[in-house]
Write an enzyme that holds these catalytic residues in place. Structure first.
Site, mmCIF file in Angstrom:
data_model
loop_
_atom_site.group_PDB
_atom_site.id
_atom_site.type_symbol
_atom_site.label_atom_id
_atom_site.label_comp_id
_atom_site.label_asym_id
_atom_site.label_seq_id
_atom_site.Cartn_x
_atom_site.Cartn_y
_atom_site.Cartn_z
ATOM 1 N N HIS A 130 0.836 4.430 7.859
ATOM 2 C CA HIS A 130 -0.239 3.643 7.230
ATOM 3 C C HIS A 130 -1.552 4.436 7.239
ATOM 4 C CE1 HIS A 130 2.127 -0.068 8.741
ATOM 5 N NE2 HIS A 130 2.236 -0.066 7.431
ATOM 6 N N LYS B 9 6.609 -13.700 7.741
ATOM 7 C CA LYS B 9 6.931 -12.825 8.887
ATOM 8 C C LYS B 9 6.388 -13.429 10.164
ATOM 9 C CE LYS B 9 7.194 -8.174 6.872
ATOM 10 N NZ LYS B 9 6.584 -6.836 6.854
ATOM 11 N N ARG C 235 7.322 4.887 0.394
ATOM 12 C CA ARG C 235 8.107 5.807 1.216
ATOM 13 C C ARG C 235 9.379 6.227 0.484
ATOM 14 N NH1 ARG C 235 8.558 1.894 6.139
ATOM 15 N NH2 ARG C 235 8.771 0.569 4.301
ATOM 16 N N SER D 234 6.705 -0.551 10.984
ATOM 17 C CA SER D 234 6.196 -1.289 12.139
ATOM 18 C C SER D 234 7.347 -1.856 12.968
ATOM 19 C CB SER D 234 5.276 -2.414 11.675
ATOM 20 O OG SER D 234 4.208 -1.875 10.934
HETATM 21 N N1 COA Z 1 3.929 3.837 6.773
HETATM 22 C C1 COA Z 1 4.579 3.101 7.662
HETATM 23 N N2 COA Z 1 5.123 1.919 7.393
HETATM 24 C C2 COA Z 1 4.998 1.469 6.144
HETATM 25 C C3 COA Z 1 4.338 2.192 5.143
HETATM 26 C C4 COA Z 1 3.790 3.433 5.498
HETATM 27 N N3 COA Z 1 3.140 4.191 4.627
HETATM 28 N N4 COA Z 1 4.398 1.487 4.015
HETATM 29 C C5 COA Z 1 5.058 0.367 4.293
HETATM 30 N N5 COA Z 1 5.430 0.361 5.586
HETATM 31 C C6 COA Z 1 6.233 -0.653 6.279
HETATM 32 C C7 COA Z 1 5.457 -1.564 7.157
HETATM 33 O O1 COA Z 1 5.346 -1.020 8.460
HETATM 34 C C8 COA Z 1 6.299 -2.807 7.128
HETATM 35 O O2 COA Z 1 7.326 -2.649 8.073
HETATM 36 P P1 COA Z 1 8.019 -3.896 8.792
HETATM 37 O O3 COA Z 1 8.636 -4.729 7.706
HETATM 38 O O4 COA Z 1 8.993 -3.215 9.645
HETATM 39 O O5 COA Z 1 6.958 -4.633 9.523
HETATM 40 C C9 COA Z 1 6.915 -2.783 5.735
HETATM 41 O O6 COA Z 1 6.811 -1.468 5.286
HETATM 42 C C10 COA Z 1 6.193 -3.593 4.717
HETATM 43 O O7 COA Z 1 4.990 -4.001 5.227
HETATM 44 P P2 COA Z 1 3.610 -4.094 4.524
HETATM 45 O O8 COA Z 1 3.266 -2.879 3.762
HETATM 46 O O9 COA Z 1 2.647 -4.513 5.554
HETATM 47 O O10 COA Z 1 3.873 -5.198 3.482
HETATM 48 P P3 COA Z 1 4.229 -6.672 3.721
HETATM 49 O O11 COA Z 1 5.425 -6.903 2.885
HETATM 50 O O12 COA Z 1 4.297 -7.090 5.125
HETATM 51 O O13 COA Z 1 2.949 -7.381 3.118
HETATM 52 C C11 COA Z 1 1.323 -7.870 1.406
HETATM 53 C C12 COA Z 1 2.487 -7.018 1.853
HETATM 54 C C13 COA Z 1 0.466 -8.359 2.529
HETATM 55 C C14 COA Z 1 0.513 -6.974 0.515
HETATM 56 C C15 COA Z 1 1.904 -9.037 0.590
HETATM 57 O O14 COA Z 1 2.842 -9.742 1.349
HETATM 58 C C16 COA Z 1 0.807 -9.968 0.136
HETATM 59 O O15 COA Z 1 0.070 -9.651 -0.778
HETATM 60 N N6 COA Z 1 0.700 -11.147 0.787
HETATM 61 C C17 COA Z 1 -0.316 -12.172 0.474
HETATM 62 C C18 COA Z 1 0.270 -13.253 -0.456
HETATM 63 C C19 COA Z 1 0.355 -12.701 -1.849
HETATM 64 O O16 COA Z 1 -0.648 -12.501 -2.500
HETATM 65 N N7 COA Z 1 1.602 -12.416 -2.309
HETATM 66 C C20 COA Z 1 1.811 -11.747 -3.575
HETATM 67 C C21 COA Z 1 1.870 -12.657 -4.740
HETATM 68 S S1 COA Z 1 3.303 -13.673 -4.691
#
Ligand code: COA
Length: 159
Positions: free
Chosen positions: A17, A41, A90, A128
């Site tokens: 990240h 989550k 990724r 994560s």
């Molecule tokens: N390095 C390390 N890990 C990474 C990464 C990187 N460059 N890119 C993604 N990841 C991992 C994260 O660690 C996470 O791992 P985990 O599932 O093991 O915890 C996973 O990829 C995805 O996590 P993240 O990037 O935090 O995305 P998310 O799916 O948890 O959340 C939001 C994404 C918050 C942007 C999205 O859910 C959101 O916008 N939520 C608000 C409600 C909304 O507007 N929804 C969209 C319209 S329906």
């Protein structure tokens, strides 16, 4: 001024990240890294803990702001007057998910653009949940997370 929002659950923030964030901070004038209260989550760390750990990990990036939000990312972006959503890619698995997310966000707010940055190969496998799994099994997480995160998680494991 181009403002980018880097949203995610960051539970916890990893070196992957941080790499995306650093690159974003070199492209945009201001990047707001925003922890989302994700309804799908179950959190490991509280949102407050995640924000605190991110603040400690981004001190070297002057144009980065740390925040949290509830609700839709597009609404939060509007409130912050952001032009861009920043996300990291990724693998092709990320792409499938990110495509849908970006299109959903675009359907909700046509003005908001999502910009993807490709993760460096050395961070490709980090997530994560992987960090959490290594931690609970007493493994070494030092290569995967910033120092402040490592110290906090190890102290928390000891509780
Ligand atoms: N390095 C390390 N890990 C990474 C990464 C990187 N460059 N890119 C993604 N990841 C991992 C994260 O660690 C996470 O791992 P985990 O599932 O093991 O915890 C996973 O990829 C995805 O996590 P993240 O990037 O935090 O995305 P998310 O799916 O948890 O959340 C939001 C994404 C918050 C942007 C999205 O859910 C959101 O916008 N939520 C608000 C409600 C909304 O507007 N929804 C969209 C319209 S329906």
């Amino acid at each position: 001024m181009t403002i980018a929002i880097y949203p995610g659950s960051f539970d916890p923030i990893t070196n992957g990240h941080l790499d995306i964030l650093k690159s974003g901070s070199e492209i945009f004038e201001k990047v707001i890294i925003a922890v989302s209260y994700n309804v799908n989550k179950k959190g490991f760390l509280s949102v407050e803990e995640r924000v605190e750990l991110i603040k400690k990990s981004v001190k070297h990036l002057p144009n980065v702001e740390v925040d949290s939000f509830e609700g839709l990312t597009v609404e939060y972006a509007k409130m912050k007057k952001a032009d861009v959503l920043l996300r990291g890619l990724r693998t092709s698995f990320d792409f499938e998910y990110e495509l849908q997310l970006s299109q959903a966000n675009n359907a909700l707010n046509n003005d908001l653009k999502t910009i993807f940055l490709i993760t460096k190969p050395e961070y490709n496998f980090i997530s994560s949940s992987m960090v959490r799994e290594i931690l609970v099994n007493n493994g070494d997480i030092s290569k995967f997370v910033p120092k402040a995160v490592e110290e906090y998680l190890i102290s928390k494991r000891g509780i």
